[in-house]
Design a protein around this motif. Structure first.
Motif, PDB file in Angstrom:
ATOM      1  N   PRO A  25       0.827  -1.211   0.000  1.00 31.04           N
ATOM      2  CA  PRO A  25       0.000   0.000   0.000  1.00 31.04           C
ATOM      3  C   PRO A  25       0.862   1.262   0.000  1.00 31.04           C
ATOM      4  CG  PRO A  25      -0.772  -1.578   1.614  1.00 31.04           C
ATOM      5  CD  PRO A  25       0.553  -2.074   1.154  1.00 31.04           C
ATOM      6  N   PRO A  26       0.419   2.311  -0.705  1.00 33.11           N
ATOM      7  CA  PRO A  26      -0.846   2.398  -1.454  1.00 33.11           C
ATOM      8  C   PRO A  26      -0.670   2.110  -2.948  1.00 33.11           C
ATOM      9  CG  PRO A  26       0.089   4.584  -1.267  1.00 33.11           C
ATOM     10  CD  PRO A  26       1.093   3.636  -0.629  1.00 33.11           C
ATOM     11  N   ILE A  27       0.378   1.391  -3.325  1.00 26.52           N
ATOM     12  CA  ILE A  27       0.701   1.176  -4.740  1.00 26.52           C
ATOM     13  C   ILE A  27      -0.498   0.628  -5.515  1.00 26.52           C
ATOM     14  CG2 ILE A  27       2.118  -0.137  -6.367  1.00 26.52           C
ATOM     15  CD1 ILE A  27       3.709   2.017  -5.022  1.00 26.52           C
ATOM     16  N   GLU A  28      -1.028  -0.506  -5.054  1.00 25.13           N
ATOM     17  CA  GLU A  28      -2.098  -1.160  -5.805  1.00 25.13           C
ATOM     18  C   GLU A  28      -3.377  -0.318  -5.851  1.00 25.13           C
ATOM     19  OE1 GLU A  28       0.807  -4.268  -4.707  1.00 25.13           O
ATOM     20  OE2 GLU A  28      -0.189  -2.657  -3.591  1.00 25.13           O
ATOM     21  N   ALA A  60      -7.249   2.821  -8.931  1.00 22.42           N
ATOM     22  CA  ALA A  60      -8.102   4.005  -9.034  1.00 22.42           C
ATOM     23  C   ALA A  60      -7.766   4.813 -10.290  1.00 22.42           C
ATOM     24  CB  ALA A  60      -7.946   4.879  -7.789  1.00 22.42           C
ATOM     25  N   GLU A  61      -6.476   4.933 -10.574  1.00 21.93           N
ATOM     26  CA  GLU A  61      -6.057   5.698 -11.750  1.00 21.93           C
ATOM     27  C   GLU A  61      -6.486   5.016 -13.038  1.00 21.93           C
ATOM     28  OE1 GLU A  61      -4.233   9.229 -13.211  1.00 21.93           O
ATOM     29  OE2 GLU A  61      -4.737   8.582 -11.159  1.00 21.93           O
ATOM     30  N   LEU A  62      -6.494   3.692 -13.008  1.00 22.68           N
ATOM     31  CA  LEU A  62      -6.849   2.914 -14.196  1.00 22.68           C
ATOM     32  C   LEU A  62      -8.275   3.214 -14.665  1.00 22.68           C
ATOM     33  CD1 LEU A  62      -5.267   0.723 -15.824  1.00 22.68           C
ATOM     34  CD2 LEU A  62      -6.557  -0.990 -14.560  1.00 22.68           C
ATOM     35  N   LEU A  63      -9.133   3.632 -13.743  1.00 25.10           N
ATOM     36  CA  LEU A  63     -10.532   3.899 -14.075  1.00 25.10           C
ATOM     37  C   LEU A  63     -10.745   5.292 -14.665  1.00 25.10           C
ATOM     38  CD1 LEU A  63     -12.283   2.382 -10.915  1.00 25.10           C
ATOM     39  CD2 LEU A  63     -11.794   1.273 -13.102  1.00 25.10           C
ATOM     40  N   LYS A  64      -9.712   6.135 -14.597  1.00 25.76           N
ATOM     41  CA  LYS A  64      -9.863   7.512 -15.064  1.00 25.76           C
ATOM     42  C   LYS A  64      -9.662   7.595 -16.581  1.00 25.76           C
ATOM     43  CE  LYS A  64      -8.142   9.475 -10.713  1.00 25.76           C
ATOM     44  NZ  LYS A  64      -7.073  10.305 -10.098  1.00 25.76           N
ATOM     45  N   PRO A  65     -10.554   8.250 -17.307  1.00 27.05           N
ATOM     46  CA  PRO A  65     -10.402   8.412 -18.762  1.00 27.05           C
ATOM     47  C   PRO A  65      -9.093   9.120 -19.122  1.00 27.05           C
ATOM     48  CG  PRO A  65     -12.611   9.025 -18.075  1.00 27.05           C
ATOM     49  CD  PRO A  65     -11.814   8.851 -16.819  1.00 27.05           C
ATOM     50  N   GLY A  66      -8.375   8.547 -20.085  1.00 25.58           N
ATOM     51  CA  GLY A  66      -7.139   9.171 -20.562  1.00 25.58           C
ATOM     52  C   GLY A  66      -5.991   9.136 -19.578  1.00 25.58           C
TER      53      GLY A  66
END
Length: 544
Positions: free
Chosen positions: A23-26, A31-37
């Protein structure tokens, strides 16, 4: 073996009970993976768990029914890096293949507008239009691209552009870029062009005491008192591979903890193969070996090392960085490499070895007959100068020269006379070249080549003409034509030369450049020999 467990060193499957979160790597990455672009950059030395984290990210993307494409740059053929155009076509075709789409690349590719624009059009007008879900584009082992500086500059600029496009073009919001690399990025990039100063940056840390304790529990080892954990981490730190290897062998009852700790002092048993592999890598580079010898033997961590050496040692996971201070990653490394690199009184005589290597290198790179550089030296130097001129954006000129009617000379006067002639011609050509950065080499047979960095076409023509006139004015002794005739004869020869000049970029390959000079030389032959011809394709600096 008690049960089926992933071997240490192999990536852990997403559902492995032996995957330890840091934590908090994963959570940040998910969370970032879900953000557009979005753009995620994950950095860590070798064997720190990047591949296992990549499998976790792929699984998260699949949970959300995203399309996933993984590009591993260590699988790219060397030929692909000959030009930016080759590289980007390879890249686009691989993405299409993994999306199960027909390539149709030629329908969108136009070399006249450039390969970067073509690649962007291909993604925007074709690939992203064909898929309904977001695309997670995982780029693994990006370090392999860094070796080709001009391609790396253009490719990283392109990735940055795609990331920026998502802010204003809805279709680019489908793309989530994830970059994995082992080293700091030492590619000179404008701060507004690099993808390495935007997005989410994550650096994988080593395991903590608590994480090692939890991993030991999952290996069914009763280490709750934590002393065993501390004893192990004294030697190997929190290096995930070394920790996994130790716990794996303890779980398999191949060794006891006291035996393992005793063997750490000797660099033996479970770590011997791994350590020997690192040692072999170091010994292939005398400068790198010397640098790490300094690190493992320094009483403090205040050592002056070049960025390039730090880059290499960090990528191997051999050092810990704290500002400009460097120390061995763990005590196991310190002890093993102190002994293995033969320090102090038993140290390798590096200065003597370097001089011997220089002598050997000279022998390897010189053509025995003509005493100018050989084909091997030419090939290596041309690649180096191509990369160097690409970086500093200066012209590179190439001259190919071929003696006219030399076969007739050999057939008439014999090969011994021909060899003598080649030696004298080579030395005559070499006498024209005054700049130590310029190279004269024998390419093969009666063909010579010249590499002229930071020389434009006008200057290259001047040099070629001086060579042509020098060779033509040369009077070469030949043996008597018959045994009865004791008179020594004199002959002269002519030479034809082809010239090409370019400021290298990703738009043209080194092969195209060489072939242009070669074609110019053959045009000189065709037009009557004894002349210099400049390539019509590559003629930077020529004022018509």
């Amino acid at each position: 073996m008690k049960k089926n467990i992933t071997l240490p060193g192999d990536p852990l499957p997403f559902n492995s009970c032996f995957y330890i979160e840091r934590p908090p790597i994963e959570s940040d990455a998910y969370a970032e993976l879900l953000k557009p672009g979005s753009l995620i950059r994950i950095k860590a030395p070798r064997h720190m768990g990047k591949s296992s984290l990549m499998l976790q990210l792929i699984h998260q993307a699949q949970i959300h029914e995203y399309s996933v494409v993984t590009i591993d740059f260590k699988l790219v053929d060397t030929q692909t890096f000959l030009s930016l155009n080759n590289f980007l076509r390879w890249f686009c075709m691989n993405v299409a293949r993994q999306l199960s789409l027909a390539s149709d690349l030629d329908d969108y590719w136009d070399e006249e507008i450039g390969s970067k624009v073509s690649a962007s059009i291909y993604f925007e007008s074709y690939l992203l239009e064909q898929i309904k879900s977001p695309l997670v584009l995982i780029l693994n082992e990006v370090d392999y691209v860094f070796q080709y500086q001009q391609i790396a500059q253009d490719f990283l600029l392109l990735l940055r552009n795609w990331h920026e496009q998502a802010k204003q073009t809805p279709i680019w919001q489908k793309v989530r870029l994830v970059l994995f690399h082992s080293t700091e990025v030492y590619i000179p990039l404008n701060i507004n062009q690099s993808p390495f100063n935007v997005g989410l940056s994550l650096k994988l840390p080593e395991f903590t005491v608590e994480q090692v304790t939890e991993l030991a529990r999952r290996y069914e080892l009763d280490w709750c008192d934590s002393q065993a954990v501390k004893d192990l981490m004294y030697w190997v730190g929190g290096q995930p591979y070394l920790i996994h290897q130790a716990l794996y062998d303890l779980y398999q009852q191949k060794i006891s903890l006291p035996e393992l700790l005793d063997n750490c002092t000797k660099g033996k048993y479970i770590y011997s193969g791994y350590l020997r592999n690192l040692l072999n890598i170091l010994l292939q580079d005398a400068e790198l070996s010397q640098a790490y010898n300094q690190v493992v033997n320094s009483p403090n961590s205040n050592i002056n090392l070049s960025d390039n050496l730090v880059y290499k040692l960090d990528s191997l996971g051999l050092i810990k960085l704290s500002g400009y201070n460097y120390e061995p990653f763990c005590e196991l490394y310190r002890l093993f490499f102190q002994k293995s690199l033969l320090i102090e009184s038993n140290a390798i005589p590096w200065d003597k070895l370097k001089k011997e290597n220089e002598k050997l290198q000279l022998l390897v790179n010189i053509d025995k007959l003509t005493q100018v550089a050989n084909r091997k030296c030419f090939d290596e130097t041309l690649e180096i100068e191509w990369e160097r001129m690409t970086y500093i954006q200066e012209p590179l000129s190439l001259i190919l020269a071929d003696l006219d009617n030399f076969k007739f000379h050999n057939d008439t006067y014999g090969h011994q006379s021909g060899d003598n002639c080649l030696h004298k011609i080579a030395q005559a050509i070499n006498s024209v070249i005054k700049n130590p950065d310029h190279l004269v080499a024998r390419y093969g047979g009666e063909e010579f080549v010249l590499i002229l960095p930071q020389v434009d076409a006008e200057a290259a023509i001047f040099i070629a003409e001086e060579i042509r006139e020098t060779v033509k004015s040369l009077r070469i002794k030949i043996p008597e034509l018959t045994k009865k005739n004791q008179v020594t004869n004199m002959i002269s020869l002519t030479i034809s030369l082809g010239i090409a000049c370019i400021i290298p970029s990703g738009d043209f390959s080194l092969r195209e450049f060489f072939e242009a000079a070669d074609q110019a030389m053959y045009q000189a032959k065709k037009l009557g020999r004894d002349r210099s011809i400049l390539s019509s394709k590559f003629k930077f600096g020529y004022d018509e």
